[in-house]
Design an enzyme around this catalytic site. Structure first.
Site, short mmCIF file in Angstrom:
data_model
loop_
_atom_site.label_atom_id
_atom_site.label_comp_id
_atom_site.label_asym_id
_atom_site.label_seq_id
_atom_site.Cartn_x
_atom_site.Cartn_y
_atom_site.Cartn_z
N TYR A 69 0.84 -1.20 0.00
CA TYR A 69 0.00 0.00 0.00
C TYR A 69 0.87 1.25 0.00
O TYR A 69 0.72 2.15 -0.84
CB TYR A 69 -0.91 -0.02 1.23
N LYS A 98 1.42 4.24 -2.90
CA LYS A 98 1.17 5.66 -2.61
C LYS A 98 2.44 6.49 -2.84
O LYS A 98 2.36 7.65 -3.25
CB LYS A 98 0.69 5.82 -1.17
#
Length: 301
Positions: free
Chosen positions: A166, A170
């Protein structure tokens, strides 16, 4: 200060059926913007589509009080989805002034347990999704008198337990934000990002990575509605910054800045010099220089 007006703005908001995206869409619409409410209603881990239609529900909230909005159930992870969102805006409102890339997925897991396909799924949503939507919207943004893009990154890109996939995706979006800010500078396209903290379905999905005390505080204090004002300002013509990231949570707003420290300069550099001067290399002094897009236009060596 006069109330900021959005009545001449057409904004695409992805992941707008719930959470932060919904708060963004509702605030922008209340201030007069026409909003494309994009939401496929996937599960928080990206593993499938759920049964209801939150995008239509948000549109109903907006139109019930006289606002302007259309729903678009598009998959932001695909090229077709990007074009569907753009087509929805042009068909309904004739233009695009801003894009808010908010859609996201999350599943916390230790680094060694995350398969390649999980990394790809997070990249498809968090990096390729915003990239494809910006690319599809770019020709229309060039026609806007004040084009804006807001991406949604995360503090997880700086490190968070169980979130290499994740946080890594990002971090890729942060790099895209900076480069699009440079790409759009001459045409006046301002591209910024937020790193939000809010009590949403995605927070609950990542609860195992946070302490119970932090979770309790976030559920009570970090409401999505306390993120939306920053997003709204970043899509307003008055906002003139680009390539910036803002941490936003529970009414707290601050700038996340990259800096170059003063460091050292030694043409006869040795390993021992680095070791001896390492504290000076690391020190963040008043001479540290924030890296803004305007100062980042030297060719890459």
């Amino acid at each position: 200060m006069p109330t900021l007006d959005f009545s001449d703005r057409v904004v695409i908001v992805t992941g707008a059926g719930r959470g932060i995206g919904r708060a963004n869409a509702l605030l922008l619409a209340r201030r007069g913007a026409a909003v494309v409410v994009g939401d496929l209603n996937i599960r928080t881990d990206g593993g499938g589509v759920e049964g209801d239609n939150p995008a239509a529900a948000v549109v109903a909230e907006i139109t019930a009080v006289g606002g302007r909005a259309v729903a678009c159930e598009a998959d932001v992870a695909t090229e077709d989805g990007a074009h569907a969102l753009v087509d929805a805006a042009i068909s309904a409102f004739g233009r695009i002034d801003a894009v808010v890339n908010n859609a996201g997925i999350v599943r916390a897991a230790p680094f060694r347990e995350v398969p390649d396909e999980e990394y790809q799924r997070h990249l498809d949503v968090h990096y390729f999704g915003p990239m494809r939507l910006c690319r599809a919207a770019w020709p229309h943004l060039l026609k806007s008198p004040a084009p804006r893009v807001v991406n949604t990154i995360s503090q997880a890109m700086l490190g968070n337990p169980g979130m290499a996939h994740y946080g890594g995706s990002k971090g890729a979006l942060f790099g895209l934000t900076r480069n699009l800010a440079l790409e759009g500078a001459e045409a006046g396209i301002k591209v910024n990002a937020i790193a939000p903290g809010a009590s949403t379905r995605m927070l609950e999905a990542a609860a195992d990575t946070l302490t119970p005390e932090v979770m309790e505080y976030m559920r009570a204090q970090m409401l999505p509605e306390r993120v939306a004002p920053v997003v709204a300002y970043l899509v307003h013509p008055d906002c003139q910054v680009t390539g910036e990231v803002f941490n936003v949570a529970g009414g707290i707003v601050n700038r996340l800045a990259l800096v170059n420290t003063a460091g050292i300069h030694d043409p006869a550099l040795t390993v021992e010099t680095v070791a001896e001067q390492f504290e000076k290399i690391m020190a963040i002094t008043p001479q540290a220089v924030p890296q803004v897009v305007a100062a980042a236009q030297l060719p890459v060596s």
